[in-house]
Design an enzyme around this catalytic site. Structure first.
Site, mmCIF file in Angstrom:
data_model
loop_
_atom_site.group_PDB
_atom_site.id
_atom_site.type_symbol
_atom_site.label_atom_id
_atom_site.label_comp_id
_atom_site.label_asym_id
_atom_site.label_seq_id
_atom_site.Cartn_x
_atom_site.Cartn_y
_atom_site.Cartn_z
ATOM 1 N N HIS A 1 49.051 50.429 -6.072
ATOM 2 C CA HIS A 1 48.655 51.597 -6.803
ATOM 3 C C HIS A 1 48.368 52.813 -6.001
ATOM 4 C CE1 HIS A 1 48.306 49.405 -10.089
ATOM 5 N NE2 HIS A 1 48.192 50.554 -10.943
ATOM 6 N N ASP B 1 36.810 54.000 -11.897
ATOM 7 C CA ASP B 1 37.719 53.936 -13.354
ATOM 8 C C ASP B 1 37.936 52.367 -14.235
ATOM 9 O OD1 ASP B 1 35.335 56.172 -12.865
ATOM 10 O OD2 ASP B 1 37.440 57.668 -12.850
ATOM 11 N N GLU C 1 29.760 60.882 -14.745
ATOM 12 C CA GLU C 1 30.662 61.919 -14.022
ATOM 13 C C GLU C 1 31.221 63.319 -14.798
ATOM 14 O OE1 GLU C 1 34.138 59.367 -14.387
ATOM 15 O OE2 GLU C 1 33.472 57.979 -12.849
HETATM 16 P P1 FAD Z 1 47.471 48.951 -2.669
HETATM 17 O O1 FAD Z 1 47.514 50.625 -3.318
HETATM 18 O O2 FAD Z 1 48.505 47.696 -3.133
HETATM 19 O O3 FAD Z 1 47.420 49.409 -0.787
HETATM 20 C C1 FAD Z 1 46.312 50.263 -0.490
HETATM 21 C C2 FAD Z 1 46.483 49.804 0.776
HETATM 22 O O4 FAD Z 1 45.022 48.931 1.219
HETATM 23 C C3 FAD Z 1 47.838 49.815 0.761
HETATM 24 O O5 FAD Z 1 47.471 50.814 2.806
HETATM 25 C C4 FAD Z 1 47.518 48.615 1.920
HETATM 26 O O6 FAD Z 1 48.340 47.871 2.622
HETATM 27 C C5 FAD Z 1 45.962 48.164 1.837
HETATM 28 N N1 FAD Z 1 45.055 47.002 1.377
HETATM 29 C C6 FAD Z 1 46.092 46.596 0.293
HETATM 30 N N2 FAD Z 1 45.056 45.105 -0.008
HETATM 31 C C7 FAD Z 1 44.804 44.932 0.917
HETATM 32 C C8 FAD Z 1 43.677 43.628 1.780
HETATM 33 N N3 FAD Z 1 43.612 42.963 0.628
HETATM 34 N N4 FAD Z 1 42.941 43.590 2.837
HETATM 35 C C9 FAD Z 1 43.250 44.942 3.338
HETATM 36 N N5 FAD Z 1 44.253 46.216 2.720
HETATM 37 C C10 FAD Z 1 44.324 46.140 1.728
HETATM 38 N N6 FAD Z 1 40.202 54.884 -7.019
HETATM 39 C C11 FAD Z 1 38.676 54.990 -7.019
HETATM 40 O O7 FAD Z 1 37.570 54.576 -5.709
HETATM 41 N N7 FAD Z 1 37.977 54.989 -7.308
HETATM 42 C C12 FAD Z 1 38.720 55.012 -9.515
HETATM 43 O O8 FAD Z 1 38.433 55.726 -10.449
HETATM 44 C C13 FAD Z 1 40.502 54.577 -9.233
HETATM 45 N N8 FAD Z 1 41.225 55.092 -10.448
HETATM 46 C C14 FAD Z 1 42.485 54.802 -10.184
HETATM 47 C C15 FAD Z 1 43.129 54.652 -11.540
HETATM 48 C C16 FAD Z 1 44.676 54.816 -10.987
HETATM 49 C C17 FAD Z 1 45.187 54.962 -12.421
HETATM 50 C C18 FAD Z 1 45.226 55.014 -9.492
HETATM 51 C C19 FAD Z 1 46.698 54.759 -10.278
HETATM 52 C C20 FAD Z 1 44.292 54.511 -9.246
HETATM 53 C C21 FAD Z 1 43.212 54.699 -8.935
HETATM 54 N N9 FAD Z 1 41.975 54.928 -7.454
HETATM 55 C C22 FAD Z 1 40.726 54.947 -8.176
HETATM 56 C C23 FAD Z 1 42.378 54.376 -6.734
HETATM 57 C C24 FAD Z 1 42.575 53.121 -5.954
HETATM 58 O O9 FAD Z 1 41.417 52.494 -5.866
HETATM 59 C C25 FAD Z 1 43.649 53.233 -4.732
HETATM 60 O O10 FAD Z 1 45.321 53.264 -5.399
HETATM 61 C C26 FAD Z 1 43.682 51.866 -3.572
HETATM 62 O O11 FAD Z 1 44.804 51.614 -2.985
HETATM 63 C C27 FAD Z 1 43.738 50.504 -4.755
HETATM 64 O O12 FAD Z 1 44.870 50.030 -5.026
HETATM 65 P P2 FAD Z 1 45.422 48.047 -4.973
HETATM 66 O O13 FAD Z 1 44.882 47.481 -4.883
HETATM 67 O O14 FAD Z 1 47.286 48.603 -6.067
HETATM 68 O O15 FAD Z 1 46.020 48.761 -3.409
#
Ligand code: FAD
Length: 515
Positions: A88, A151, A266
């Protein structure tokens, strides 16, 4: 095994990889898990603006597999490893150009609730677990819940902890990074460590908000509290930014003075138009309610503001008790009285509220379109100026989705983590969550990215105290500026210590792989 990986890389370089090469990779790496049939998922993210193919998309079955893959990469001359949570990210942060991408969701369901000696409850969860699954298990099996959320919950534990994890509870409990007490981490050397405030603390604080640079989080211990049954969810409309911010700040600091407060605070800016995506119709919570613009004062401008609040309660609470409590908290606030919207829903439904928006956006084809989002933290001292130029001028026509703006408190964040914040105690998160149809029906991503740049350049030119959240930079000079001298030195020291070959999270583009 290493020879095989090297050979695999070599064959891949010459683009003459034999069939079956990928499936035998898992054997060569001695993985309990598997290699994904199709790496296409690993080459995509929610941002939809980058497509970078990995060498292989691996499904580790457990921490040992993660360690094996990282170790194998250390023995090659150029392999990198990206943990992919749920992809994400916006700007390719979970991708690895011809590297190994780990599907963290395959780590397996590790879940247990533990009671510490001091009586507090914690959930031990997998780094690849989705927060929505953690929520359901905690609430339905134990009547407990984590205190601090995002969120949207289809995000992984490791993914949000690598950034911060912010929502309307953060004013009270801090971000998610302030609500974990232990991690299990695989470093860039392929070593497995447990870490906490007192054990391997540099790794613990480094990994929290560490953008995946110091280790892969395979487990986390998350602080729990008793889960409420119900939530009164409220939206209040303001026409003046000053009133909106003054009252939002009052609500996020009230508990300091011994006062009671809401459980969630918020806010967002919206357009004074009848556009369903980011105008007045986006405010009411109940489909039966409408926003009657006749209640707006004549002085209302093109941009309006909404405070979004929630108060927890138990099913057994009498409705008059809930009303009295909420009315007491709302007493004295200067919102437009007739423009107050509220619903009562279950706690779980409230936390899963964005899932409904996701279904809607998927049906409209805007969930899978590119999302040039911009997230930033702006100091209280600069937020009025920010509003005047950014919301009221640059974004006066809206962005097709929510424009979040609400106050957070620096003292609730642990500055030993890797997250960087503005200097002031109160700062605002600004999240421009753009949802527009794909070009040519909607604006091009290039134009929207250019608008984001216009905003950040304006903030820089005016000398605002601000930081990007979920930062994205391409040059080490920009990263250095983002961290500031002292924090950058510490970040680099931690990198040298835990991932000296710069194997991990190459998609962040902070360090280059050391051959
Ligand atoms: P990825 O996008 O898969 O990874 C993000 C980064 O972290 C990459 O660099 C990856 O290599 C690294 N990573 C992933 N997993 C690990 C792990 N286990 N250990 C170490 N590194 C790792 N953020 C907020 O704070 N508040 C919100 O309300 C919020 N709402 C969102 C709503 C939507 C619809 C979206 C798309 C994003 C939102 N986000 C929010 C952002 C979100 O926190 C980030 O996108 C975050 O990266 C989590 O997504 P993911 O688990 O898919 O991680």
């Amino acid at each position: 095994m290493i020879a095989y990986v090297e050979c695999f890389v070599h064959e891949n370089d010459s683009e003459s990889r034999p069939d079956g090469g990928v499936s035998s990779l898992s054997k060569a790496l001695d993985l309990q898990g598997s290699v994904a049939d199709c790496g296409a998922d690993a080459a995509r993210d929610f941002g939809g603006m980058n497509s970078i193919s990995p060498l292989a998309f691996l499904r580790p079955a457990g921490v040992e597999d993660v360690a094996r893959v990282v170790k194998a990469a250390t023995r090659s001359s150029n392999l990198t490893v990206a943990a992919r949570g749920n992809g994400h990210s916006i700007n390719g942060q979970a991708m690895a150009n011809r590297g190994l991408v780990l599907d963290m969701r395959s780590l397996g369901e590790h879940f247990r609730v533990v009671r510490a000696r001091d009586g507090s409850f914690y959930a031990d969860v997998s780094g690849g677990a989705l927060w929505e699954d953690v929520l359901k298990r905690c609430v339905f099996e134990y009547g407990m819940a984590p205190r601090s959320w995002t969120d949207y919950l289809s995000l992984t534990v490791g993914g949000t902890l690598s950034n911060a994890g912010v929502s309307g509870q953060a004013f009270r409990y801090g971000p998610q990074t302030s609500n974990v007490t232990e991690l299990e981490v695989v470093t860039g050397k392929g070593e497995i460590f447990n870490c906490s405030e007192t054990e391997n603390s540099e790794l613990f604080f480094g990994a929290l908000g560490g953008l995946g640079q110091f280790g892969i989080i395979t487990k986390a211990r998350v602080l729990l509290q008793p889960a409420p049954d119900m939530v009164r969810w409220i939206r209040l409309v303001y026409t003046e930014f000053d009133d909106f911010t003054r009252e939002a700040e009052l609500l996020v600091t009230r508990q300091d003075h011994g006062g009671d407060s809401f459980d969630y605070v918020e806010g967002f800016a919206f357009v004074n138009s009848d556009n369903p995506a980011d105008g007045r119709p986006s405010v009411p919570l109940d489909p039966q309610e409408t926003f009657d613009a006749a209640h707006l004062p004549r002085t209302a401008g093109p941009i309006l503001y909404c405070l979004e609040l929630a108060r927890h309660y138990r099913k057994t609470d009498h409705s008059s008790t809930v009303d009295t409590g909420v009315n007491r908290l709302l007493g004295g606030l200067g919102f437009v009285e007739q423009l107050k919207f509220q619903v009562d829903i279950s706690y779980v439904e409230f936390l899963l509220r964005v899932k409904r928006a996701e279904e809607h956006a998927k049906a409209n084809g805007i969930w899978d379109a590119p999302h040039p989002w911009l997230n930033m933290f702006v100091s209280k001292s600069d937020i009025a100026d920010f509003d005047r130029t950014v919301f009221k001028k640059i974004l006066k026509d809206g962005i097709g989705g929510p424009m979040l703006v609400y106050p957070l408190r620096r003292s609730k964040w642990d500055t030993r983590t890797s997250v960087v914040l503005p200097e002031s105690e109160i700062f605002y998160i600004v999240a421009l969550l753009r949802f527009t149809p794909p070009y040519p029906k909607g604006p091009s991503s290039e134009n929207l990215v250019a608008q984001n740049q216009e905003i950040t350049q304006y903030c820089t030119k005016k000398g605002f105290d601000f930081k990007l959240y979920l930062p994205h930079y391409r040059s080490s000079e920009d990263w250095k500026r983002h961290f500031g001298n002292d924090r950058w030195s510490r970040f680099v020291e931690r990198k040298m210590c835990f991932d000296p070959m710069a194997i991990l999270a190459p998609g962040q583009k902070i360090f280059s792989r050391v051959p």
